[in-house]
Design a protein around this motif. Structure first.
Motif, PDB file in Angstrom:
ATOM      1  N   VAL B  89       0.834  -1.205   0.000  1.00 10.46           N
ATOM      2  CA  VAL B  89       0.000   0.000   0.000  1.00 10.46           C
ATOM      3  C   VAL B  89       0.870   1.256   0.000  1.00 10.46           C
ATOM      4  CG1 VAL B  89      -1.668   1.338   1.333  1.00 10.46           C
ATOM      5  CG2 VAL B  89      -1.979  -1.130   1.061  1.00 10.46           C
ATOM      6  N   VAL B  91       3.907   1.827  -0.922  1.00  9.42           N
ATOM      7  CA  VAL B  91       4.774   2.107  -2.081  1.00  9.42           C
ATOM      8  C   VAL B  91       3.991   2.668  -3.265  1.00  9.42           C
ATOM      9  CG1 VAL B  91       6.472   0.331  -1.472  1.00  9.42           C
ATOM     10  CG2 VAL B  91       4.624  -0.228  -3.079  1.00  9.42           C
ATOM     11  N   GLY B 117       3.644  -1.962 -11.102  1.00 12.38           N
ATOM     12  CA  GLY B 117       4.060  -3.246 -10.546  1.00 12.38           C
ATOM     13  C   GLY B 117       4.867  -3.145  -9.259  1.00 12.38           C
ATOM     14  N   LEU B 118       5.079  -1.931  -8.756  1.00 10.25           N
ATOM     15  CA  LEU B 118       5.916  -1.786  -7.559  1.00 10.25           C
ATOM     16  C   LEU B 118       5.283  -2.466  -6.335  1.00 10.25           C
ATOM     17  CD1 LEU B 118       8.527  -0.659  -6.448  1.00 10.25           C
ATOM     18  CD2 LEU B 118       7.392   1.526  -6.047  1.00 10.25           C
ATOM     19  N   ALA B 120       3.568  -5.195  -6.309  1.00  7.77           N
ATOM     20  CA  ALA B 120       3.833  -6.640  -6.394  1.00  7.77           C
ATOM     21  C   ALA B 120       5.267  -6.937  -5.958  1.00  7.77           C
ATOM     22  CB  ALA B 120       3.586  -7.146  -7.807  1.00  7.77           C
ATOM     23  N   TRP B 121       6.192  -6.019  -6.257  1.00  4.72           N
ATOM     24  CA  TRP B 121       7.574  -6.174  -5.800  1.00  4.72           C
ATOM     25  C   TRP B 121       7.638  -6.088  -4.285  1.00  4.72           C
ATOM     26  CZ3 TRP B 121      11.504  -2.889  -9.114  1.00  4.72           C
ATOM     27  CH2 TRP B 121      11.447  -3.315 -10.456  1.00  4.72           C
ATOM     28  N   ALA B 122       6.843  -5.181  -3.712  1.00  2.00           N
ATOM     29  CA  ALA B 122       6.922  -4.933  -2.275  1.00  2.00           C
ATOM     30  C   ALA B 122       6.303  -6.064  -1.459  1.00  2.00           C
ATOM     31  CB  ALA B 122       6.234  -3.615  -1.937  1.00  2.00           C
ATOM     32  N   CYS B 123       5.391  -6.831  -2.060  1.00  2.00           N
ATOM     33  CA  CYS B 123       4.702  -7.905  -1.328  1.00  2.00           C
ATOM     34  C   CYS B 123       5.587  -9.150  -1.250  1.00  2.00           C
ATOM     35  CB  CYS B 123       3.394  -8.256  -2.024  1.00  2.00           C
ATOM     36  SG  CYS B 123       2.605  -9.719  -1.304  1.00  2.00           S
ATOM     37  N   PRO B 124       5.886  -9.624  -0.030  1.00  2.53           N
ATOM     38  CA  PRO B 124       6.733 -10.821   0.091  1.00  2.53           C
ATOM     39  C   PRO B 124       5.996 -12.105  -0.274  1.00  2.53           C
ATOM     40  CG  PRO B 124       6.626  -9.568   2.155  1.00  2.53           C
ATOM     41  CD  PRO B 124       5.549  -9.050   1.275  1.00  2.53           C
ATOM     42  N   GLY B 126       3.697 -12.725  -2.829  1.00  2.92           N
ATOM     43  CA  GLY B 126       3.225 -12.959  -4.192  1.00  2.92           C
ATOM     44  C   GLY B 126       1.719 -12.877  -4.297  1.00  2.92           C
TER      45      GLY B 126
END
Lengths: 289, 243
Positions: B89, B91, B117-118, B120-124, B126
Motif C-alpha cells: 500500500v 509504495v 508493478g511496484l 507486487a515487488w513490495a509484497c513478500p 506474491g
C-alpha cells in the motif's frame, strides 16, 4: 527480478542526466552561448529520456499523472515530483547560461540539490523493499549516488571525475560483497515462508501451476544471472577501469567524451546485474530464488 | 490514500487449515469464477501451448520431511494476507492501493492504477498479479462484494474460496474480535503468520497440520493378513489342516 530494459535505461540515463544537471546547476562547469545550450540540453535530454523510458514500463500509462499524488508514503511518487521540480527550477539557470544573462546562481544550487535528491529517491524505490534482501541496504543509495555524481562529473568535463570514478568502483564492490550474502542474512527460507519449518524440511511436492505466471516472469527471473561473473568484470572494466585509463591518457575534451561512453555502457551492465541478481522472497514458495 | 490506517476496528481475514486442506483447487476455481465478473481476471492463451492467467489464489503442495518418520504432504493455499503493515500500500505512487480503515481489507482501485508493478515487488507473499490484458494490478478482495452483499442469502456472505471449500479448510472472520470463530480457532490450533520477521503483520493465519497418530512397529496391514475363517470355510480349513 526481471531486468526490464525500460527500467535499466531509465535509471542509468536519468541518473547520469541529473548528475550532469547538478554539476551545471552548482556552476562547477560553466559555458555560455551555444556551448551552454548544448551542455544543458544534454543534461535535460538524458534526464527526460530516462523518465520517458520509465513510462514504457507502465502497463496502464494513462494513469501516470496520478503518480504525483502520494508523496506522503511513496518513494516512486516523491521521485516523480522531485524530477519535475528539478527540471523546472533549473530552467532559469539554463536560460541564463545559454543567453549569458548572469542571473543569480541560487536557482542553480537549489536545482542541483534537488537533482541529487531525485537520484536518491530513485534509489529508495529499491532500497525500501524488504522482500528483496539484496536491495534492502544503505549501500544501494550509495551506489546510485556514486554513479550519478561520477557520470555527471565526466559529462561536465571536470578533472575531479578521475577521482570520483573510484567511488563507483568501491560502491560496486561493496554492493556485490554485501549483496551476495544478503538473502541468507535476511533469514527467510521455504520453512519461514510456509511456516512449516516446525515440522521438518520443506521441499516442493508439486508446483501450484503448470505454466508460467506474472510472479515467475517478474520476480523469479533467473535467466539474467547466468553470466553474472563475466558481467561484473565487464561492468567494472567499462564503468571504472577503462574510463579512468582514458582520462589519464587522452586529453580533454575527447578523453571525457570517450570516458563517458565507456562509463555509460559499464553502468548499463552494472544496472542489469542490479536487477537480474536481486532475489525476491516470493521465490521461496516455488522452491526457487 | 496510500498511508496506512493506524488501526482498524475490524481485521477481516482468513484462517486456513493446513491439516484439512486436500489441495483440490476448489478455492482457486471458486475465486476465479466469482472474480471473473465485470472486468474480470484475464487469461492469455488459456487453451494453447503456453497458458497463463491472473489468479488471486494459488494452491501449492509441499513435502515436509520430519527428522523421524515418513514425510508429509501439506497443501498450501496462498493469497493476500491483508497485512496490518502492508508494504504494497505505502509504495503505491498513484493512490490506487489502499487499506480500508473500517475492516482492514487491502484493495486496489483499478481506475487509479498505472500498472507500475511496484506493489507486487513490495509484497513478500506474491499476493498481487498484474492483469496482462487490463494492465492493472489484481489482488484478493476478500470478496468485499459478497461479504456485505444483502442481495445474497446470508450463508453466501463469505468469500467465494471459503464458501467453495469442500473440506471446510478455510474460515473467514474478524481477527480483531478475540471471541470470533477465526480468533478462537487460531488460538486453539496455534495459528501462525507467514514470514513475520519482514514486519508486515499479516492478518491471515495458517493452522498447522495436526500431529500424526502413533505409528505401530508392525505393518498397518497385519490384522488383515491374519484372517480367521468361520462357517463352512472354517470347517474346511480345520479338516484340510489335519490331513
Amino acid at each position: 527480478m526481471h531486468p526490464a530494459p525500460s527500467v535499466i535505461i531509465f535509471s542509468v540515463f536519468s541518473g547520469m542526466g541529473f548528475g550532469l544537471l547538478a554539476m551545471l546547476g552548482f556552476g562547477f562547469a560553466q559555458a555560455y552561448g551555444i556551448a551552454g545550450f548544448l551542455w544543458w540540453g544534454l543534461g535535460y535530454s538524458l534526464a527526460i529520456a530516462g523518465l520517458l523510458s520509465a513510462t514504457f514500463h507502465l502497463a496502464n500509462p494513462k494513469n501516470a499523472i496520478k503518480a504525483f499524488s502520494q508523496w506522503r508514503s511513496s518513494w516512486l511518487s516523491r521521485e516523480g515530483i522531485a524530477a519535475v521540480a528539478t527540471l523546472v527550477i533549473l530552467a532559469p539557470m539554463a536560460l541564463s547560461d545559454w543567453l549569458n544573462l548572469g542571473w543569480w546562481r541560487g536557482f542553480g544550487c537549489v536545482g542541483a540539490v534537488l537533482a541529487l535528491f531525485t537520484v536518491f529517491t530513485t534509489s529508495m524505490i529499491y532500497t525500501q523493499i524488504k522482500a528483496v534482501p539484496r536491495w534492502n541496504h544503505w549501500v544501494t543509495p550509495v551506489m546510485f549516488m556514486a554513479f550519478a555524481i561520477t557520470g555527471g562529473a565526466i559529462l561536465a568535463g571536470l578533472p575531479v571525475a578521475l577521482w570520483l570514478i573510484w567511488t563507483v568502483g568501491a560502491a560496486l564492490l561493496a554492493m556485490w560483497w554485501i549483496g551476495d550474502g544478503a538473502f541468507a542474512r535476511a533469514g527467510e527460507t521455504m520453512g519461514t515462508a510456509t511456516g512449516l519449518s516446525a515440522i521438518g524440511e520443506v521441499t516442493v511436492f508439486e508446483q501450484a501451476h503448470t505454466s508460467g505466471n506474472y510472479l515467475l516472469r517478474e520476480m523469479i527471473y533467473v535467466v539474467g544471472r547466468k553470466h553474472a561473473a563475466k558481467l561484473r568484470i565487464i561492468a567494472m572494466g567499462l564503468a571504472v577501469a577503462l574510463p579512468a585509463l582514458i582520462l589519464v591518457l587522452i586529453p580533454a575534451p575527447f578523453g571525457f567524451a570517450l570516458a563517458a561512453v565507456s562509463h555509460l555502457i559499464g553502468a548499463l551492465a552494472a544496472r542489469w546485474l542490479f536487477f537480474a541478481q536481486a532475489e525476491h522472497v516470493v521465490g521461496l514458495f516455488y522452491g526457487q530464488r | 490514500m496510500t498511508t496506512l490506517p493506524a488501526t482498524t476496528p475490524k481485521k477481516l481475514g482468513l484462517a486456513i487449515d493446513l491439516d484439512t486442506c486436500v489441495g483440490c483447487q476448489a478455492c482457486v476455481t471458486a475465486c476465479k469464477g466469482w472474480n471473473d465478473q465485470g472486468a474480470g481476471l484475464s487469461d492469455q492463451d488459456p487453451y494453447g501451448a503456453d497458458p497463463s492467467g491472473t489468479f488471486l489464489n494459488r494452491v501449492h503442495s509441499y513435502s515436509v520431511q520430519p527428522i523421524e518418520g515418513a514425510s508429509q504432504i501439506v497443501n498450501f493455499p496462498r493469497s493476500c494476507l491483508h497485512c496490518d503493515d502492508a508494504p504494497c500500500v505505502t509504495v503505491c505512487p498513484t493512490g490506487a492501493s489502499y487499506k480500508r480503515a473500517e475492516d482492514g481489507i487491502v484493495l486496489v482501485n483499478a481506475d487509479d492504477c498505472m500498472g507500475c508493478g511496484l506493489c507486487a515487488w513490495a509484497c513478500p507473499y506474491g499476493a498481487r498479479e498484474l492483469d496482462a490484458d487490463q494492465g492493472v494490478m489484481k489482488k484478493c478482495t476478500l470478496c468485499v462484494d459478497r461479504i456485505y452483499n444483502e442481495n445474497l442469502p446470508e450463508e453466501d456472505r463469505e468469500p467465494a474460496c471459503v464458501r467453495g471449500c469442500p473440506t471446510g479448510a478455510r474460515h473467514f472472520g474478524d481477527f480483531a474480535d478475540p471471541e470470533s470463530k477465526v480468533s478462537k480457532l487460531s488460538a486453539e490450533r496455534g495459528g501462525f503468520a507467514l514470514m513475520p520477521d519482514l514486519g508486515t503483520r499479516p492478518v491471515n493465519r495458517y493452522l498447522p497440520p495436526r500431529k500424526k497418530d502413533m505409528r505401530l512397529e508392525a505393518s498397518v496391514l497385519a490384522p488383515l493378513l491374519d484372517i480367521k475363517a468361520t462357517g463352512f470355510a472354517g470347517w474346511l480349513d480345520r479338516v484340510l489342516g489335519k490331513i
